[in-house]
Scaffold this motif. Structure first.
Motif, PDB file in Angstrom:
ATOM      1  N   PHE B  47       0.848  -1.182   0.000  1.00 27.15           N
ATOM      2  CA  PHE B  47       0.000   0.000   0.000  1.00 27.15           C
ATOM      3  C   PHE B  47       0.885   1.232   0.000  1.00 27.15           C
ATOM      4  O   PHE B  47       1.819   1.300   0.780  1.00 27.15           O
ATOM      5  N   PRO B  48       0.583   2.249  -0.827  1.00 27.68           N
ATOM      6  CA  PRO B  48      -0.486   2.332  -1.821  1.00 27.68           C
ATOM      7  C   PRO B  48      -0.398   1.235  -2.884  1.00 27.68           C
ATOM      8  O   PRO B  48       0.657   0.654  -3.081  1.00 27.68           O
ATOM      9  N   TYR B  73      -1.844   3.159  15.518  1.00 27.79           N
ATOM     10  CA  TYR B  73      -0.445   3.118  15.972  1.00 27.79           C
ATOM     11  C   TYR B  73      -0.035   4.453  16.580  1.00 27.79           C
ATOM     12  O   TYR B  73       0.635   4.494  17.606  1.00 27.79           O
ATOM     13  N   SER B  74      -0.440   5.543  15.929  1.00 29.00           N
ATOM     14  CA  SER B  74      -0.188   6.861  16.513  1.00 29.00           C
ATOM     15  C   SER B  74      -1.090   7.887  15.840  1.00 29.00           C
ATOM     16  O   SER B  74      -1.744   7.590  14.842  1.00 29.00           O
ATOM     17  N   LYS B  75      -1.157   9.067  16.425  1.00 27.17           N
ATOM     18  CA  LYS B  75      -1.977  10.134  15.835  1.00 27.17           C
ATOM     19  C   LYS B  75      -1.500  11.476  16.364  1.00 27.17           C
ATOM     20  O   LYS B  75      -0.733  11.547  17.325  1.00 27.17           O
ATOM     21  N   VAL B  93      -4.687  13.554  12.177  1.00 23.53           N
ATOM     22  CA  VAL B  93      -4.131  12.556  11.265  1.00 23.53           C
ATOM     23  C   VAL B  93      -3.481  11.457  12.096  1.00 23.53           C
ATOM     24  O   VAL B  93      -3.197  11.661  13.280  1.00 23.53           O
ATOM     25  N   GLY B  94      -3.261  10.314  11.485  1.00 24.92           N
ATOM     26  CA  GLY B  94      -2.665   9.227  12.261  1.00 24.92           C
ATOM     27  C   GLY B  94      -2.092   8.126  11.399  1.00 24.92           C
ATOM     28  O   GLY B  94      -2.132   8.186  10.164  1.00 24.92           O
ATOM     29  N   ILE B  95      -1.551   7.138  12.084  1.00 28.20           N
ATOM     30  CA  ILE B  95      -0.968   5.970  11.436  1.00 28.20           C
ATOM     31  C   ILE B  95      -1.745   4.748  11.923  1.00 28.20           C
ATOM     32  O   ILE B  95      -1.950   4.580  13.128  1.00 28.20           O
ATOM     33  N   ASP B  97      -2.269   0.495  11.580  1.00 27.91           N
ATOM     34  CA  ASP B  97      -1.811  -0.819  11.126  1.00 27.91           C
ATOM     35  C   ASP B  97      -3.040  -1.662  10.819  1.00 27.91           C
ATOM     36  O   ASP B  97      -3.782  -2.054  11.717  1.00 27.91           O
ATOM     37  N   ARG B 103       0.813  -0.882   6.996  1.00 23.67           N
ATOM     38  CA  ARG B 103       0.757   0.392   7.734  1.00 23.67           C
ATOM     39  C   ARG B 103       0.382   1.514   6.770  1.00 23.67           C
ATOM     40  O   ARG B 103       1.001   1.672   5.720  1.00 23.67           O
ATOM     41  N   ILE B 104      -0.636   2.281   7.143  1.00 23.04           N
ATOM     42  CA  ILE B 104      -1.040   3.412   6.316  1.00 23.04           C
ATOM     43  C   ILE B 104      -1.101   4.681   7.168  1.00 23.04           C
ATOM     44  O   ILE B 104      -1.172   4.615   8.398  1.00 23.04           O
ATOM     45  N   ALA B 105      -1.049   5.820   6.490  1.00 18.76           N
ATOM     46  CA  ALA B 105      -1.204   7.118   7.149  1.00 18.76           C
ATOM     47  C   ALA B 105      -2.483   7.743   6.605  1.00 18.76           C
ATOM     48  O   ALA B 105      -2.718   7.728   5.394  1.00 18.76           O
ATOM     49  N   THR B 106      -3.308   8.302   7.479  1.00 24.04           N
ATOM     50  CA  THR B 106      -4.635   8.734   7.056  1.00 24.04           C
ATOM     51  C   THR B 106      -5.218   9.770   8.009  1.00 24.04           C
ATOM     52  O   THR B 106      -4.639  10.077   9.050  1.00 24.04           O
ATOM     53  N   ARG B 107      -6.374  10.331   7.639  1.00 21.76           N
ATOM     54  CA  ARG B 107      -7.140  11.145   8.569  1.00 21.76           C
ATOM     55  C   ARG B 107      -7.667  10.266   9.685  1.00 21.76           C
ATOM     56  O   ARG B 107      -7.923   9.077   9.472  1.00 21.76           O
ATOM     57  N   TYR B 131     -10.337   8.780   2.588  1.00 20.39           N
ATOM     58  CA  TYR B 131     -10.669   7.774   3.592  1.00 20.39           C
ATOM     59  C   TYR B 131     -10.118   8.217   4.938  1.00 20.39           C
ATOM     60  O   TYR B 131      -9.282   9.124   5.014  1.00 20.39           O
TER      61      TYR B 131
END
Ligand SMILES: [Zn+2]
Lengths: 397, 134
Positions: B47-48, B73-75, B93-95, B97, B103-107, B131
């Motif tokens: 991912f992506p 995982y974190s934000k 925003v955060g990370i 799993d 592992r992705i980073a997203t809102r 997303y």
């Protein structure tokens, strides 16, 4: 020939606001300021213009009007070169890569003397506008940037994770900024030098939770010239110098986050780069007298000092709060004042680290002098310490 | 397996580009499908989504729908952001799993705690989709 490389001289502009605007009657021009620093640095090195064979520049910010800055400067200084004349870019690691490339020129025998130099002018551009560019440097423009990640938001997530995992407190992290300010008060080229308490740090407006205004780097202009030379050349000058004992680079092959979940706050690249530098130097963390680490935020200093074994894992914040990383403490870190207080003109920031090493080795650091500073360590990084470049340097008197 | 939708006001502040390849991902969001690519050779997810496998460098990948379940995982909350996000400040925003070990980073929406389960949702803006985890 020993094939050792030395840092023999340096000069730096006080970090601050130098960039003017088109509305001012006169403005500071990058090349005028940098040309004077070149001469100051060469005087500091005890060398002549004709000794220089290579100039490795940091790429100026896009706000600098003069393009092809390196070749423009070669003309401005009327300096023909046998070795490389070029500009380097690598995000926050840019200045360290310029330094390493200059060192490589000497190691490869392409130059006896090489300059690592550059100027970073950006303060006249607002943070909101500047972040429109920097957000695209620290993230995937299609899969991260649309959510609004900023460069320091990644470090903030390091801090949240660190507090969660190790039970360190927000105050302990903030004490890093207090310690750095106490160092910067004694550094005439530091941007922020007014006394500051823990209460002052805690009272600032939030920037990226849990980090407030004084725990993140301000924006600034700066310029630096570092002279590196073959050790034989350095020795012949009769001056003291910094011998490069070890260097290590590692890129973890990730951009901000690893798509396979890992321990993000272990700063694995810093650990690997540090291990390489220690091995080459034949040293361990116990041999380091002080460390000038590239750490944009308080948490980053904690994490990189842990990854380089300077402090124990999970203890970095507490050790800063206890004074262990202050001048006079067990392992002084960021004696210059670091990125929060010495300042962070990003594309030249790491070059200021080598200035600090030279000041410490030449016993000219005044109130921030480390007693018996014989071995120093520097680090630089990009992203969220996805890549790290670490050097170990030794004073030769 | 489709994800919940959350209506968002206005347009996306910084719309992602789409390629002939990634358009499948972004169009999938419109149908509530959160998907990525799996390597045919080494069978690892990435991912992506990518037309290549970053792990074994195979050039053959296939699309696979993700569960949308994961762990935070974190934000952080961003209080000072780039010019185009000024209207949205402050935002989270955060990370995350994902359960598929990605592992992705997203809102991030709501007040999920670290190391607790989160679910992915589709953010429906006037001009398209993003997303988030909540
Ligand atoms: Zn594969």
């Amino acid at each position: 020939m020993t094939n050792n490389v030395a840092i023999l001289g340096g000069a730096a502009l006080p970090v601050g606001k130098w960039q003017g605007s088109s509305e001012d009657e006169t403005q500071h021009l990058e090349h005028e300021l940098l040309a004077k620093l070149v001469m100051d640095a060469m005087e500091d090195a005890g060398l002549e213009k004709s000794d220089i064979s290579s100039m490795i520049f940091t790429l100026p910010r896009p706000y600098t009007q003069q393009k092809y800055f390196a070749t423009f400067m070669a003309n401005y200084l009327n300096l023909p070169c046998d070795g490389l004349v070029m500009e380097v870019l690598g995000n926050g690691m840019t200045p360290a890569l310029a330094f390493q490339t200059a060192v490589d020129q000497v190691t490869l025998g392409r130059a006896k003397v090489a300059l690592a130099l550059g100027v970073n002018f950006e303060s006249a551009t607002s943070s909101y506008d500047h972040m429109m560019s920097s957000m695209r440097a620290t993230g995937d423009v299609d899969f991260h940037t649309p959510f609004g990640f900023t460069p320091i938001s990644w470090y903030a997530m390091d801090a949240v994770r660190y507090i969660h995992e190790f039970g360190s407190s927000r105050e302990e992290l903030a004490s890093v900024a207090v310690k750095n300010r106490a160092h910067a008060m004694h550094n005439p080229i530091a941007q922020y030098r007014k006394p500051m308490t823990l209460d002052d740090v805690m009272a600032q407006r939030p920037i990226v939770d849990p980090l407030g205004l004084f725990e993140v780097p301000g924006r600034a202009d700066g310029a630096v010239c570092i002279v590196v030379a073959d050790e034989d050349v350095a020795r012949a000058t009769g001056k003291s110098y910094a011998r490069i004992r070890g260097a290590g680079f590692y890129h973890e092959g990730a951009h901000q986050i690893n798509e396979v979940p890992n321990d993000m706050i272990a700063f694995g690249s810093a650990r690997r780069a540090g291990e390489k530098a220690y091995a080459q130097a034949g040293m361990t963390a116990k041999d380091i007298d002080f460390a000038e680490l590239y750490a944009p935020c308080t948490i980053v200093e904690v994490l990189v000092s842990e990854a380089l074994d300077l402090v124990a894992r999970g203890e970095g914040g507490r050790m800063a709060a206890a004074g262990e990383t202050s001048v006079g403490g067990r392992i002084p870190i960021c004696t210059s004042g670091g990125l929060q207080s010495r300042g962070h003109p990003a594309y030249v920031t790491a070059l200021y680290s080598y200035i600090e090493v030279l000041d410490q080795f030449r016993n000219r650091a005044g109130g921030r002098q480390v007693e018996g500073a014989g071995v120093g360590m520097t680090s630089a990084e990009l992203g969220n310490y996805n890549a790290a470049l670490v050097h170990i340097l030794e004073a030769v008197q | 397996m489709t994800l919940p939708f959350v209506e968002m006001p206005g347009k996306r502040s910084y719309p992602p580009r789409q390629s002939d390849f990634t358009i499948k991902f972004w169009q999938g969001l419109a149908d509530g499908v959160f998907q990525t690519t799996r390597c045919v050779k080494c069978e690892k997810l990435s991912f992506p989504p990518k037309p290549i496998c970053p792990h074994c460098w195979s050039k053959e990948t296939v699309w696979e729908t993700l569960s949308g379940k994961g762990t935070l995982y974190s934000k952080t909350t961003v209080h000072a952001g780039p010019a185009v996000f000024k209207e949205e400040l402050p935002y989270q925003v955060g990370i995350v799993d994902l359960d598929e070990n990605i592992r992705i980073a997203t809102r991030v929406l709501g007040d999920a705690k670290l190391d607790t389960p989160v679910e992915m949702v589709i953010l429906k803006y006037e001009d398209g989709d993003l997303y988030a985890a909540r």
